[in-house]
Motif scaffolding. Structure first.
Motif, PDB file in Angstrom:
ATOM      1  N   GLU A   3       0.866  -1.100  -0.121  1.00  0.00           N
ATOM      2  CA  GLU A   3       0.124   0.060   0.181  1.00  0.00           C
ATOM      3  C   GLU A   3       0.728   1.218  -0.009  1.00  0.00           C
ATOM      4  O   GLU A   3       1.824   1.291   0.946  1.00  0.00           O
ATOM      5  CB  GLU A   3      -0.816  -0.064   1.183  1.00  0.00           C
ATOM      6  CG  GLU A   3      -2.023   1.131   1.304  1.00  0.00           C
ATOM      7  CD  GLU A   3      -3.297   0.837   2.156  1.00  0.00           C
ATOM      8  OE1 GLU A   3      -3.071   1.386   3.426  1.00  0.00           O
ATOM      9  OE2 GLU A   3      -3.927   0.360   1.722  1.00  0.00           O
ATOM     10  N   SER A   5       1.444   5.574  -0.499  1.00  0.00           N
ATOM     11  CA  SER A   5       0.942   6.829  -0.596  1.00  0.00           C
ATOM     12  C   SER A   5       0.947   7.385  -1.891  1.00  0.00           C
ATOM     13  O   SER A   5       1.760   7.256  -2.715  1.00  0.00           O
ATOM     14  CB  SER A   5       1.763   7.755   0.396  1.00  0.00           C
ATOM     15  OG  SER A   5       1.810   9.027   0.035  1.00  0.00           O
ATOM     16  N   ASN A   6      -0.203   7.947  -2.212  1.00  0.00           N
ATOM     17  CA  ASN A   6      -0.730   8.449  -3.553  1.00  0.00           C
ATOM     18  C   ASN A   6      -0.869  10.083  -3.605  1.00  0.00           C
ATOM     19  O   ASN A   6      -2.015  10.177  -3.392  1.00  0.00           O
ATOM     20  CB  ASN A   6      -1.599   7.650  -4.061  1.00  0.00           C
ATOM     21  CG  ASN A   6      -1.942   7.871  -5.733  1.00  0.00           C
ATOM     22  OD1 ASN A   6      -0.854   8.457  -6.412  1.00  0.00           O
ATOM     23  ND2 ASN A   6      -3.201   7.690  -6.154  1.00  0.00           N
ATOM     24  N   SER A  28      -3.061  13.771  -0.551  1.00  0.00           N
ATOM     25  CA  SER A  28      -2.714  12.439  -0.441  1.00  0.00           C
ATOM     26  C   SER A  28      -3.568  11.516   0.030  1.00  0.00           C
ATOM     27  O   SER A  28      -4.483  11.825   0.950  1.00  0.00           O
ATOM     28  CB  SER A  28      -1.363  12.532   0.327  1.00  0.00           C
ATOM     29  OG  SER A  28      -0.657  11.318   0.076  1.00  0.00           O
ATOM     30  N   SER A  29      -3.626  10.291  -0.818  1.00  0.00           N
ATOM     31  CA  SER A  29      -4.432   9.390  -0.318  1.00  0.00           C
ATOM     32  C   SER A  29      -3.439   8.051  -0.306  1.00  0.00           C
ATOM     33  O   SER A  29      -2.227   8.076  -0.574  1.00  0.00           O
ATOM     34  CB  SER A  29      -5.771   8.935  -1.119  1.00  0.00           C
ATOM     35  OG  SER A  29      -5.203   8.855  -2.613  1.00  0.00           O
ATOM     36  N   THR A  30      -4.367   6.783  -0.062  1.00  0.00           N
ATOM     37  CA  THR A  30      -3.297   5.528  -0.117  1.00  0.00           C
ATOM     38  C   THR A  30      -3.857   4.681  -1.081  1.00  0.00           C
ATOM     39  O   THR A  30      -5.130   4.863  -1.509  1.00  0.00           O
ATOM     40  CB  THR A  30      -3.245   4.878   1.056  1.00  0.00           C
ATOM     41  OG1 THR A  30      -4.601   4.542   1.439  1.00  0.00           O
ATOM     42  CG2 THR A  30      -2.591   5.626   2.256  1.00  0.00           C
TER      43      THR A  30
END
Lengths: 346, 346
Positions: A3, A5-6, A28-30
């Motif tokens: 997983e 960080s995006n 930021s999301s994951t």
């Protein structure tokens, strides 16, 4: 299952008037770097993102959904052309490690749905800078090719004018025209860009439209015999001036009208009667209708790049965080050459 | 050697704004009805004279002589299309008694110089009203044919809009489109004209643009699916509204912009971006470039007239003295159908 960080770039709200950097924000999301079993999607790592004029319209609340590009969705990252590397593919056309260009998200990793994945182009030739597939070898390159060759049927010796000439599309149109033996003049919005047109891209002449109080007079100076082909990127006053300087049977390729995109109401164009008097044509086009010509285009342009007959100038912003400034800067003409954003170099 | 009185119509001075009848005047001179020995000219008796929208521009002091029609000469009768009978010809292509159509003078008798005589068409079929050669069988007819068939590549079932639809050109375009199986709507400037479009010319719908406060809304009412082909005769606000209602790959034949001819400065057209969004084309034309197609045109239209498949409405003014009112009335839309002036019926 990794997983990660995006980081993502989103539009805060729809914009009228001039966009500001604060209209966009990075969050930021994951994301799990794994597609679900049986998925037909394509999971990619984004490398280069393209800043293109048409994106201004996607920042508006568009009332007419028949337009060639819908409004951005406020609740997911904005999208646009980019170069990406395939991490996993549920589409058998792609496999891990493939490089592709096409519509992706403004984020580090994207999951491209099955329908959208159909429109991705696989990159075969990596003997050129990969970022070129956001520009000269991607949508803008095809735009230059289609607008100039398919719409304008250019002939050697013709008089060609290009607005926004140092941009991603214009610089290539001018070089195509020079290779064909045309007389080529470009307009741009700074001395630096004008110099670039003359020294780097080999335009016969170039001028800074911001320093010309009378565009008609400027065009008459550079085109005493008139204009055969106008590659239209800006609209408004420049188009009006061009109409006064058409030669018989002139062709105008309507590619974009960037000078109008931030206006509440587009400017009025007064001289359309000259299309009749000069038996001339103004034709709009959208490059996506011509993507079947992409292999033919590559055959022309790839060798020319490798032989140095065609050059390309990019304005590179580093990191997704620089995205808002890069995109907003495009509408202010701050970029010199093709504006792109590097998310990752590999 | 017969010397005759020759009434002539002249322009008093160049006109800006709205022309008045008093801008024109009728005078009389004398003429010997005999060409000099060795002359290559053609001496004709004028029968019917044509009032055409493009003549408004000839009433201006034109600064740009590259225009398709020069300013009228103030010291000789105005000129225009007409039907005439040859009295004597120094050009071996014509002989006494021949009927011709082409550019002649607004006077009872004209001497047409050798160069101009090259552009005269000999009339072979007199089984139709001779006056038709100022309209449906002459320049306006060819204009309708070229603009519709050559520029717009129409297909059965397409949605066709025509402005100034009851005029010399519009009424024929609409009938061509109906014969091809298109859906056809026309705009005109009075109830009488609108009725004519629906009852006489078989248009599917027609509306009075003067009674439509919102032209965009009017077009959306008649074209809920948009417009494939627009035959442009008026320009300005109507063009702007049409641009908002284009279908994908729409074609606009730019024939004229009569609503603009009396303005000091043409109105601004704001919606040109829709040409790009809809990948549409606006192409201007001048019929004289297509006169080589005249025989092909006659083959199509003559039988249709004789079989009653195509009808034609004329607005006939009697005598050269009625010329000023007829010509000025054209620019005010006072004519119903093709406006012409009878100088003599034989």
């Amino acid at each position: 299952m990794a997983e990660v960080s995006n980081k993502q770039l989103l539009l805060r709200d729809y914009v009228s008037g001039f966009p500001k950097e604060s209209d966009l924000y990075v969050t930021s999301s994951t994301l799990k770097l794994k597609l679900p079993q049986g998925s037909e999607e394509v999971l990619v790592k984004n490398l280069y993102l393209s800043c293109d004029p048409y994106m201004r319209n996607r920042m508006k609340k568009l009332l007419n959904p028949a337009s060639y590009a819908d409004s951005f969705n406020l609740h997911s990252p904005i999208s646009g052309y980019g170069v990406a590397k395939v991490i996993e593919s549920g589409d058998p056309k792609f496999k891990e490690g493939d490089l592709v260009w096409g519509i992706t998200g403004w984020e580090q990793y994207s999951i491209i749905n099955a329908t959208q994945a159909q429109t991705l182009f696989k990159i075969h030739d990596t003997d050129v800078p990969l970022s070129y597939y956001t520009g000269i070898l991607g949508m803008p390159g095809m735009t230059a090719y289609v607008g100039f060759y398919e719409l304008c049927s250019p002939k050697k010796g013709e008089y060609v004018f290009i607005s926004a000439a140092s941009g991603a599309v214009g610089q290539l149109v001018g070089q195509f025209a020079k290779l064909l033996g045309c007389y080529v003049v470009g307009s741009a919005g700074s001395k630096e860009k004008v110099d670039l047109l003359k020294t780097k891209f080999g335009f016969d002449e170039a001028f800074n439209y911001k320093e010309e109080p009378d565009l008609d007079a400027a065009l008459k100076r550079y085109f005493p015999e008139g204009i055969d082909i106008y590659f239209e990127n800006v609209g408004g006053k420049m188009l009006d001036a061009v109409l006064l300087n058409l030669r018989l049977h002139a062709r105008i390729a309507g590619c974009g009208m960037i000078s109008q995109y931030n206006l509440e109401r587009p400017e009025g164009v007064h001289n359309l009667m000259h299309l009749i008097l000069k038996q001339a044509r103004l034709e709009g086009f959208v490059v996506t209708s011509y993507y079947h010509l992409y292999p033919k285009f590559l055959e022309l342009v790839l060798p020319s790049i490798k032989q140095g007959k065609i050059v390309y100038v990019e304005d590179v912003a580093e990191g997704l965080e620089s995205g808002p400034a890069a995109l907003v800067g495009l509408f202010a003409g701050r970029n010199v050459g093709k504006q792109l954003v590097v998310v990752s170099r590999e």
